[in-house]
Design a protein around this motif. Sequence first.
Motif, PDB file in Angstrom:
ATOM      1  N   UNK A  12      17.402  -3.177  -5.008  1.00 62.11           N
ATOM      2  CA  UNK A  12      16.907  -3.535  -6.343  1.00 62.11           C
ATOM      3  C   UNK A  12      15.439  -3.144  -6.442  1.00 62.11           C
ATOM      4  N   UNK A  13      15.117  -2.353  -7.454  1.00 64.72           N
ATOM      5  CA  UNK A  13      13.739  -1.911  -7.680  1.00 64.72           C
ATOM      6  C   UNK A  13      13.286  -2.466  -9.024  1.00 64.72           C
ATOM      7  N   UNK A  14      12.193  -3.194  -9.031  1.00 67.04           N
ATOM      8  CA  UNK A  14      11.636  -3.773 -10.262  1.00 67.04           C
ATOM      9  C   UNK A  14      10.225  -3.247 -10.486  1.00 67.04           C
ATOM     10  N   UNK A  15       9.792  -3.382 -11.744  1.00 68.49           N
ATOM     11  CA  UNK A  15       8.451  -2.933 -12.119  1.00 68.49           C
ATOM     12  C   UNK A  15       7.405  -3.863 -11.528  1.00 68.49           C
ATOM     13  N   UNK A  16       6.367  -3.279 -10.933  1.00 69.30           N
ATOM     14  CA  UNK A  16       5.275  -4.096 -10.412  1.00 69.30           C
ATOM     15  C   UNK A  16       4.589  -4.811 -11.566  1.00 69.30           C
ATOM     16  N   UNK A  17       4.232  -6.091 -11.394  1.00 71.09           N
ATOM     17  CA  UNK A  17       3.555  -6.807 -12.486  1.00 71.09           C
ATOM     18  C   UNK A  17       2.222  -6.174 -12.824  1.00 71.09           C
ATOM     19  N   UNK A  18       1.957  -6.081 -14.119  1.00 76.50           N
ATOM     20  CA  UNK A  18       0.710  -5.474 -14.581  1.00 76.50           C
ATOM     21  C   UNK A  18      -0.434  -6.471 -14.448  1.00 76.50           C
ATOM     22  N   UNK A  19      -1.440  -6.080 -13.717  1.00 78.34           N
ATOM     23  CA  UNK A  19      -2.626  -6.916 -13.533  1.00 78.34           C
ATOM     24  C   UNK A  19      -3.738  -6.355 -14.407  1.00 78.34           C
ATOM     25  N   UNK A  20      -4.120  -7.102 -15.422  1.00 83.24           N
ATOM     26  CA  UNK A  20      -5.165  -6.644 -16.333  1.00 83.24           C
ATOM     27  C   UNK A  20      -6.504  -6.593 -15.613  1.00 83.24           C
ATOM     28  N   UNK A  21      -7.285  -5.555 -15.882  1.00 85.89           N
ATOM     29  CA  UNK A  21      -8.599  -5.474 -15.245  1.00 85.89           C
ATOM     30  C   UNK A  21      -9.476  -6.652 -15.648  1.00 85.89           C
ATOM     31  N   UNK A  22     -10.366  -7.032 -14.767  1.00 88.71           N
ATOM     32  CA  UNK A  22     -11.295  -8.129 -15.024  1.00 88.71           C
ATOM     33  C   UNK A  22     -12.408  -7.631 -15.932  1.00 88.71           C
TER      34      UNK A  22
END
Length: 460
Positions: A253-263
């Motif tokens: 199972x391959x899922x999308x990496x969670x998007x981490x908004x820039x600081x």
Amino acid sequence: MHDVNRTRTKTRHRRLSFMLLALLSAFFVLLGACGSGDDDDMALASEDAGHPEPAAAMADSGDFDAPADDMEEAPEPQPAAEPASAESGLAVPTALTPADLGRDIIYRATIEVQSEDVAAASREAVAVVQGLGGIVFSQSTRTEPRPRTEITFKVLPADFSTVLERLAGVGKLIDQVITSDDVTEVIVDLESRIITAEASVTRLRKFLEEATELEDVAQLERELLDRETTLERLRGQIRTLRDQVDLATITLTITQSPTVLPDTGIRVTAWVSEDAQDPCLGVQNITVEPETDVYLCLEVENTGTSALTDVEVTTRNLRLNLDHFRPVQGNFNRIEPNELMAAVLTLPIEEGRLAGRVATRGLPIELEVMATPVDFDGTALDEVWGESVVWVAVDTDDALPGFGDSVSDGATGVVAVFSVILIVVGVLLPFLPIIAAIAALIWWIRRRNRNAKSATPPAS
């Protein structure tokens, strides 16, 4: 004495001989019991296989159906112990290495990884498995609301561990479960039951050929159909088990990496000073002469990890020409992370006024800065803003007023008088009809009195 000793010796030897005979007898008795039990089982099996059964006795087919139903519900495999991985804290499949131990073992594994590009990771996983001779058994993909794909692979048991290790490298390993199930006894039991079922089918066919009564033929046909169905079911079960043994199953199972908004972040600080050389070393509250210049220093610091662009400065309470800000460090177009931008604006104080407003009692200068952060690929993020306030006060001039001051004060007095008149008129305006009525009544009374006096003759 010699006779007594000889007698005792003979007695002792005789007792030892009896004990040895007793032990040997017990041993042979136990051995015979075990052998007779096995012989009984073999005899029963050979008797069942060698003697034909009558048609009425073959009506009961529960001997095959009950065990077959039990075999259809295979036990759930239990997860095997996994060693910890230094990078992800999950197991890397190194313990389960298939070996030729003469056993039939089913290997299964589920593995979950995260990747920024799900499609690219899927293609890489397929290439890895096909490169080792495996096949794609099934695949399910979705793109919304979050990309995800699930692929089932079939690989040779000898490549099971290698495939798992390589699949863990197509993304960030999140979860992994490895199971193995030894089905040797199940397959042996199914093979034995198939042999017995085949013999039973053969006997029933022979009985059917020899049957003459219509009722016997119908009963034998029903029984033969049941036995043939049972036989095919057993063959299907053993084929399924052998397929699972021959090819290990891996579900990826391959899922999308969670998007981490820039600081993102901004810090705004303002200073005011009478020193033109370095106004950024000023203060936030200052008192100056009525005719002088003050210098406003604005510092904008990027406290985030994304660059700030299109920096814009506004004031809430003053009309200042902010285009005259002179950058002394950095610029308003772009501020990199952890960098500082500084700019200076000259503010003239004329006759105690700053930007047209009297500052004798102190005047706040409220500055607000807005900027647009951008991430590493230039995508604009939500705007950030900050604010800062400085105070400027002008000393009161105790000297005699000049011509300009007199004109200004006179104009102020005229405006004040005119304002009072307008207030009085506004208050009396609702009462004008009443006042007019009273005035008219007074005028009418006076006129009547005056007419009455003129109509009275003078006294003689």
